[in-house]
Enzyme design. Structure first.
Site, short mmCIF file in Angstrom:
data_model
loop_
_atom_site.label_atom_id
_atom_site.label_comp_id
_atom_site.label_asym_id
_atom_site.label_seq_id
_atom_site.Cartn_x
_atom_site.Cartn_y
_atom_site.Cartn_z
N ARG B 338 -39.23 -24.28 111.60
CA ARG B 338 -37.98 -23.91 112.25
C ARG B 338 -37.51 -24.94 113.27
O ARG B 338 -36.34 -25.34 113.27
CB ARG B 338 -38.15 -22.58 112.99
CG ARG B 338 -38.21 -21.40 112.07
CD ARG B 338 -38.38 -20.11 112.84
NE ARG B 338 -38.44 -18.99 111.89
CZ ARG B 338 -38.62 -17.73 112.23
NH1 ARG B 338 -38.76 -17.40 113.50
NH2 ARG B 338 -38.64 -16.79 111.32
N GLU B 433 -41.85 -8.16 122.88
CA GLU B 433 -41.27 -9.47 123.14
C GLU B 433 -41.14 -9.73 124.64
O GLU B 433 -41.07 -10.89 125.08
CB GLU B 433 -39.89 -9.59 122.44
CG GLU B 433 -39.35 -11.01 122.42
CD GLU B 433 -38.04 -11.17 121.64
OE1 GLU B 433 -37.75 -10.32 120.76
OE2 GLU B 433 -37.32 -12.14 121.91
C1 FAD Z 1 -32.11 -11.06 113.67
C2 FAD Z 1 -33.57 -10.99 113.96
C3 FAD Z 1 -34.49 -10.98 112.91
C4 FAD Z 1 -35.85 -10.91 113.16
N1 FAD Z 1 -36.72 -10.87 112.11
C5 FAD Z 1 -38.05 -10.74 112.36
C6 FAD Z 1 -38.98 -10.63 111.28
O1 FAD Z 1 -38.60 -10.64 110.12
N2 FAD Z 1 -40.28 -10.49 111.56
C7 FAD Z 1 -40.73 -10.44 112.84
O2 FAD Z 1 -41.92 -10.28 113.03
N3 FAD Z 1 -39.87 -10.54 113.87
C8 FAD Z 1 -38.55 -10.68 113.67
N4 FAD Z 1 -37.69 -10.77 114.73
C9 FAD Z 1 -38.18 -10.62 116.08
C10 FAD Z 1 -38.44 -9.16 116.42
O3 FAD Z 1 -37.51 -8.36 115.77
C11 FAD Z 1 -38.33 -8.84 117.90
O4 FAD Z 1 -39.05 -9.76 118.60
C12 FAD Z 1 -38.93 -7.47 118.22
O5 FAD Z 1 -38.34 -6.50 117.43
C13 FAD Z 1 -38.78 -7.11 119.67
O6 FAD Z 1 -39.16 -5.74 119.86
P1 FAD Z 1 -39.30 -5.11 121.28
O7 FAD Z 1 -39.80 -3.76 121.09
O8 FAD Z 1 -40.13 -6.00 122.14
O9 FAD Z 1 -37.90 -5.12 121.92
P2 FAD Z 1 -36.45 -4.57 121.38
O10 FAD Z 1 -36.54 -4.01 120.03
O11 FAD Z 1 -35.46 -5.64 121.63
O12 FAD Z 1 -36.17 -3.37 122.32
C14 FAD Z 1 -35.81 -3.51 123.66
C15 FAD Z 1 -35.66 -2.14 124.23
O13 FAD Z 1 -35.57 -2.23 125.63
C16 FAD Z 1 -34.49 -1.50 126.11
N5 FAD Z 1 -34.07 -2.15 127.33
C17 FAD Z 1 -33.93 -3.48 127.57
N6 FAD Z 1 -33.57 -3.67 128.83
C18 FAD Z 1 -33.48 -2.46 129.41
C19 FAD Z 1 -33.15 -2.02 130.71
N7 FAD Z 1 -32.85 -2.85 131.67
N8 FAD Z 1 -33.15 -0.70 130.96
C20 FAD Z 1 -33.47 0.19 129.98
N9 FAD Z 1 -33.81 -0.18 128.74
C21 FAD Z 1 -33.80 -1.49 128.47
C22 FAD Z 1 -33.51 -1.47 124.99
O14 FAD Z 1 -32.68 -0.34 125.11
C23 FAD Z 1 -34.42 -1.41 123.80
O15 FAD Z 1 -34.75 -0.07 123.55
C24 FAD Z 1 -36.31 -10.86 114.49
C25 FAD Z 1 -35.39 -10.86 115.53
C26 FAD Z 1 -34.04 -10.94 115.29
C27 FAD Z 1 -33.10 -10.97 116.44
#
Ligand code: FAD
Ligand code: HEM
Ligand code: HEM
Ligand code: SF4
Ligand code: F3S
Ligand code: FES
Lengths: 226, 646, 249
Positions: B338, B433
């Site tokens: 990438r 993340e």
């Molecule tokens: C387009 C795209 C495609 C991807 N494809 C892949 C893939 O194929 N395989 C892979 O492994 N990874 C992939 N990734 C990466 C992966 O999807 C993300 O890193 C991962 O889903 C993050 O999950 P998370 O639970 O950490 O956070 P998120 O799913 O981003 O959730 C964040 C949460 O925090 C809450 N939040 C944030 N700030 C606040 C606040 N201040 N107050 C209250 N709530 C808050 C939001 O409401 C949300 O519920 C991809 C990412 C993108 C953008």
């Protein structure tokens, strides 16, 4: 059957469909018998006598039929009232024709038209029948001259062009009701199949066109026979 | 002792997690209901954690700014999730997955964490299947796999092109079950704007009810951040519109260390910017590079003619095309990693060869593959992607080459956490993340979903009792304490301050400006001069913001402009830390490319002697230079090597 | 391109709302519908006015956050896409466009074009899950599932919970949405265990939330951005009937 079935949305929908199925069957046989009236007066008379005097038909099927009609009617209207209340503010701009047929959206209108027809129809046939059979207690099915009365009574109803016109109009509404109703009843009871559903839809369209059209023809034949 | 104790258990790599679990403190089931845990975020990490802690019997309060937990940005992940099940019988193992992840991360991740991730990866798949996640299957009914970048084995599980969606809906369903059971209380449309520290421990949060605008206090014995990444610091990114760094940033300002902020992943195959109103960039699956060839015209006149609409790309003959990836990397060609692909595209566009109106796009051409394999095969392979592309751009890739450009995608950096996923603030955890932990300087495809679910289902629920065990006699947290009062007042003051500026420019104006600057100088390729300039310019944009921003509407109602303003105010501070970190890391590694540190062939050059550490930054007050703490990385199970794709 | 927009404004759930007229100009046909609204909002900010609230997040058609009833159709005139994936090239220059919130009793307006769809979440909470605690799951390949069944389950599971089906249905019925979940589990062995309680509980909650009854008009499947089929509704009817009659639960 566990509790609450007839109160739940799906329960009601299924019951609605069951009553619909029953009405479809009734209508089919009603059509066949009435078709006889333009083919052979004698045959029609025979069958009518049988239908009109057979105790199973008179005391089991007929009440079920009446119940089904009333049930279908009440349920249909209840559902419609409930559904009307689910969107208090209407859209300023709405294009329902983009996603659904007129028939499917106006079942209650076509249904009520059928209901109005039934009012007239009962006044024409059913009430006199009941009067003759149960109030005057004449179960013979004979007219004054000794022949079977059914065919001539029927024919008399189709003299008045206004009535014939009303009948025909109603049959158009019936057709519209069935164009959606036939296949819808299958969907309601949970039958939707990759292979069979397209066939059911075709069958439904045939039914919904042929039967009302047949009724129209029957009415017209009698009218023009005068 | 430095605060940076990773608390990695002793013993052989393979036994560390078992050892940890056998010796950590536990909370008796009957005591769990006396303990409250706040989870901020309901993406994969947060929803999985909420469900699991709820099942265990804790009282969970889950916060998220969307209207439903199911809308967290995890929903957008397309490709898949890795696990070392070895279902394909291709010699996969926990060790191999561990090795690939460390290597993919360019040797900047903690061995013990990554090994645990690999070790638990199989359980994730079991759990998801039990939840009814409809993974793709073989004819025999067993689970199917596909291969993904950075690995020689086939270990990626997927559900068509919607893996993230299906996994999130699985976690969401488990969370729903606990909501019904009364163990999880869910607060939608609530945005955390501060963390509350009492006696040095995280004891609650301040959140704004986005519907009423009310600032509210919530107390708990522990606070977990699962708030996702900060890719939106670049304004345009593949992240959702509201993805933000506020929660992480506020905890940083209250004492949590921020690790490796400069590791920002840029994804090479995104749909390019088409106009000024562009609000986000859409990712196109990387699999397209298997059959597409990337090029720009060789002659600058052709470029000009294309931009003016006088020439069509299909009219340019073979010899006038520059297939620059194939030219520079004959061995890997269009399939380089990438970061390499992204940098090469930027290099061409910066040199003036970009092929769309904005000058920032390169061609991804399928003509050769279509000729070789036929329309039908290409349609089978990429049909849905082509449709998606056509829907967005109005162009049909069968007729004219696709245009692509790199975009900000993922943040490897995040809140520093130890082996237990606890931050430097006791009782404050960070998962998914939001933390920095498992991907080093570069994340491999399909590894984030794995990490998020691993943290949420298995790691946090196993480590948090070790801390909560000391709190069984604490009783409910009193939110009327002076600390809560103070934090609430600060939040109210922040909002008042934003309204008080009454300037002339919208929040988006500043966000866009910041984004462009970050992309230019703290983006794909960085150098000392640019970074120094960036730091100065970020400061000045920030000052401008506080002098000239205009927030309309009222504070005590649903107000999207205010929400954005709060987030952008924090991006404007985080951006500076990213630049500072990038400046201090004078090596190239993974996604971080320092022009000063490259090989003769212009490839990234790591400097393991000086930079084999995690950079954890400590806040020292507004505008002050933050303190750098280094967590040395030691590699016992792996030998360090330089990447090579020639 | 230039457009005249007629947009519903409403300060909060209790306030009276009305359609207001706005104008936007110089919009490129490659702009998405939401970006067009963004630019209108920028205009409002410059004038010092409160911006128009509308739900959106991922802007790539998968989170289900965006909504909007555009010119008489949920998610606008283009089929099989969400509002965020709708581009201005689907409209003609100078056109008047009506923009209204998704309307249903069960979806009260929060502000302007933003509605509260938490009723949909509560239906999932009533039974849209399998009861496996974390860690208690059997080995994933221990339960083979036919490829077609997995694919059918996936097709149903693709629902993004946007509520366009409700907004479109003349009865404001949520049947398509609920049936998508019920169907997904009905195709999978894991889902069978609790099938009977699930369908009964979810339907009971659906009724409680005040959604209407389905009369099989099929409008929902046409407007659903994910093309969820009303076959799922039939499936749910059957599941429900079986649960109420055959099952002892
Ligand atoms: C387009 C795209 C495609 C991807 N494809 C892949 C893939 O194929 N395989 C892979 O492994 N990874 C992939 N990734 C990466 C992966 O999807 C993300 O890193 C991962 O889903 C993050 O999950 P998370 O639970 O950490 O956070 P998120 O799913 O981003 O959730 C964040 C949460 O925090 C809450 N939040 C944030 N700030 C606040 C606040 N201040 N107050 C209250 N709530 C808050 C939001 O409401 C949300 O519920 C991809 C990412 C993108 C953008
Ligand atoms: C008495 C007057 C009638 C009224 C008011 C009426 C009303 C309705 C309404 C409102 C519906 C839609 C309800 C739904 O689909 O959930 C309906 C469906 C139906 N009606 Fe009627 N109807 C009448 C007479 C008839 C007659 C005479 C027939 C048949 C011969 C019939 C056959 C059907 C069928 C098959 C359906 C479909 C059932 C389903 O979708 O499950 N109806 N009717
Ligand atoms: C030309 C068309 C029709 C003719 C000639 C006709 C004729 C008759 C006759 C003769 C009767 C009396 C039979 C008896 O009660 O013994 C009758 C009854 C009845 N008809 Fe019709 N009919 C026609 C169309 C319809 C249609 C379209 C419907 C329904 C939508 C309908 C519904 C009924 C019903 C419900 C009864 C009462 C049946 C009972 O209780 O026995 N008819 N009709
Ligand atoms: S069924 Fe379709 S329209 Fe309804 S919520 Fe799901 S995706 Fe939206
Ligand atoms: S539009 Fe409504 S009537 Fe039934 S088929 Fe769909 S729910
Ligand atoms: S904003 Fe996510 S689906 Fe439209």
């Amino acid at each position: 059957m566990s509790q609450g079935f007839s109160k739940s949305s799906i329960g009601r929908k299924i019951l609605m469909a069951l009553s619909g199925f029953f009405l479809l069957l009734f209508l089919f046989q009603h059509f066949i018998i009435n078709l006889l009236s333009i083919i052979s007066a004698d045959a029609f008379n025979e069958v009518s006598l049988f239908m009109g005097t057979n105790p199973v038909i008179q005391f089991v099927i007929q009440p079920i039929l009446l119940f089904a009609v009333v049930f279908h009617l009440i349920m249909g209207i209840t559902l419609e009232l409930k559904n009307k209340s689910t969107r208090p503010i209407q859209y300023a701009m709405n294009k329902p024709s983009e996603n659904s047929s007129w028939m499917s959206r106006n079942m209650v209108i076509t249904g009520i038209m059928v209901l109005l027809f039934l009012g007239l129809h009962f006044y024409d046939f059913w009430i006199p029948e009941i009067k003759t059979k149960f109030i005057e207690a004449d179960m013979s099915g004979l007219n004054e001259s000794g022949g079977l009365r059914f065919h001539e009574e029927l024919v008399q109803k189709f003299i008045d062009p206004i009535r014939v016109g009303l009948y025909i109009l109603s049959f158009v509404f019936l057709s519209l009701h069935l164009l959606h109703g036939f296949q819808s009843a299958f969907q309601s009871v949970g039958f939707n199949h990759r292979k069979y559903t397209p066939i059911i839809k075709k069958l439904g369209n045939l039914y919904a066109i042929i039967i009302p059209l047949g009724f129209i023809i029957i009415a017209l034949v009698h009218f023009f026979n005068h | 002792m430095s605060k940076l104790d990773s608390k990695t258990p002793e013993g052989p790599l393979k036994d560390k997690w078992t050892t940890y679990k056998s010796h950590s403190n536990l909370v008796n089931p009957s005591n769990r209901r006396k303990l409250d845990v706040i989870i901020v975020g309901t993406g994969l990490a947060g929803a999985a954690a909420a469900a699991t802690l709820g099942e265990a019997g804790y009282n969970v309060k889950a916060f998220y700014f969307q209207d439903s937990p199911r809308r967290a940005h995890s929903i957008a992940a397309q490709g898949g999730i890795n696990a070392s099940k070895n279902y394909q019988n291709d010699n996969d193992s926990d060790y191999r997955l561990f090795y690939d992840t460390i290597k993919g991360g360019d040797y900047r991740a903690r061995e013990a964490n990554v090994y645990r991730l690999a070790e638990l990866s199989g359980n994730i798949i079991d759990q998801c299947v039990a939840q009814g996640v409809p993974f793709a299957r073989e004819y025999g009914g067993t689970l199917a796999n596909r291969s993904f970048g950075g690995a020689q084995v086939s270990r990626t599980f997927y559900a068509s092109g919607a893996t993230g969606q299906q996994l999130l809906l699985g976690a969401y369903s488990s969370m729903n079950r606990q909501i019904k059971a009364g163990k999880v209380k869910s607060y939608n449309r609530h945005e955390m704007i501060d963390v509350v520290i009492v006696d040095g421990k995280a004891r609650g949060i301040i959140a704004r009810d986005l519907v009423t605008g009310k600032i509210e206090r919530f107390g708990a014995h522990a606070v977990v951040l699962a708030t996702g990444g900060y890719g939106n610091v670049y304004y345009l990114s593949t992240n959702a519109m509201a993805c933000n760094a506020t929660a992480a940033w506020k905890t940083y300002k209250k004492g949590a260390y921020f690790a490796n902020p400069c590791y920002c992943q840029i994804h090479p195959t995104c749909i390019p910017v088409s106009g000024e109103l562009q609000s986000k960039l859409t990712l196109m699956s990387e699999s397209l590079r298997n059959d597409g060839r990337i090029w720009v015209p060789k002659n600058i006149e052709d470029v000009k003619a294309i931009r003016e609409g006088k020439l069509k790309p299909t009219q340019i003959s073979e010899e006038n095309r520059d297939y620059y990836l194939e030219r520079r990397y004959p061995a890997f060609g269009n399939l380089v990693p990438r970061d390499v692909a992204s940098r090469a595209a930027k290099e061409r566009c910066d040199a003036g060869y970009g092929v769309n109106k904005t000058g920032y796009a390169v061609y991804l051409d399928f003509q050769e593959a279509i000729n070789r394999l036929g329309d039908k095969t290409i349609k089978e392979r990429y049909g849905n992607l082509f449709d998606m592309y056509e829907n967005i751009t109005g162009d049909n890739p069968f007729v004219t080459p696709m245009m692509i450009y790199p975009a900000s995608h993922y943040s490897m950096g995040g809140i520093w956490v130890d082996y237990e996923t606890m931050t430097t603030i006791p009782g404050l955890y960070a998962i998914g993340e939001a933390n920095f932990s498992d991907h080093g300087a570069n994340r491999l495809g399909a590894s984030s979903l794995m990490q998020c679910l691993n943290d949420g289902y298995f790691v946090l629920p196993a480590t948090i009792p070790n801390y909560l065990a000391n709190d069984i006699h604490t009783g409910p947290i009193n939110t009327n304490s002076p600390e809560f009062e103070k934090a609430e007042n600060e939040s109210t003051a922040l909002i008042n301050k934003l309204f008080a500026v009454k300037g002339t420019k919208s929040v988006d104006y500043f966000h866009k400006k910041l984004g462009l600057l970050m992309w230019d100088k703290v983006g794909l390729s960085r150098n000392e001069k640019g970074l120094n300039e960036a730091i100065a310019e970020i400061k000045s944009i920030r000052e401008d913001f506080w002098k000239d921003v205009k927030v309309t509407g009222k504070p005590n109602q649903m107000n999207n402009e205010l929400e954005k303003a709060i987030r952008v105010a924090d991006f404007l501070e985080l951006a500076e830390l990213i630049a500072i970190d990038a400046l201090s890391r004078k090596e190239s590694c993974g996604a971080h490319f320092r022009e000063e540190s490259q090989t003769e062939e212009n490839e990234a050059k790591r400097n393991d002697d000086e930079y084999r550490y995690v950079a954890a930054w400590e806040y020292t007050g507004n505008g002050n230079q933050p303190n750098l703490h280094k967590e040395e990385l030691t590699f016992n199970a792996i030998e360090l090597k330089q990447r090579n794709y020639k | 391109m230039d457009f005249t927009l007629k947009i519903w404004r409403q300060e909060n759930a209790n306030a009276q709302g009305s359609m207001n007229e706005y104008k936007v100009s110089n919009i490129s046909s490659d702009t998405s519908f939401l970006e067009m609204l963004d630019s209108l909002n920028q205009q409002l900010v410059e004038k010092g006015e409160d911006v128009i609230s509308f739900d959106n997040d991922c802007r790539e058609g998968v989170c289900g956050t965006c909504s909007l009833y555009i010119n008489g159709e949920a998610h606008g005139p283009k089929k099989l896409v969400t509002t965020c994936q709708l581009y201005m090239r689907s409209f003609t220059d100078g056109q008047t466009i009506y923009v209204e919130p998704f309307r249903a009793n069960a979806f009260p307006v929060v502000k302007d074009l933003m509605v509260d769809r938490s009723a949909l979440d509560r239906i999932q909470q009533a039974g849209g899950y399998t009861s496996f605690n974390t860690g208690s799951a059997p080995e994933a390949n221990a339960m083979p599932i036919a490829k077609e069944d997995a694919a059918a389950a996936f097709d149903a599971a693709e629902c993004i919970g946007c509520g366009a089906c409700v907004a479109t249905c003349k009865n404001a019925s949520a049947m398509l949405y609920v049936s998508a979940k019920v169907s997904q589990f009905a195709y999978l062995p894991q889902g069978k265990v609790e099938a009977s309680e699930r369908v009964q509980n979810m339907v009971a909650q659906m009724d409680k939330e005040g959604f209407g009854n389905c009369t099989n008009t099929g409008a929902c499947e046409v407007e659903c951005p994910k093309g969820i089929s009303i076959k799922n509704i039939a499936r749910m009817n059957k599941e429900y009937f079986a649960a109420k009659t055959v099952s002892e639960k």
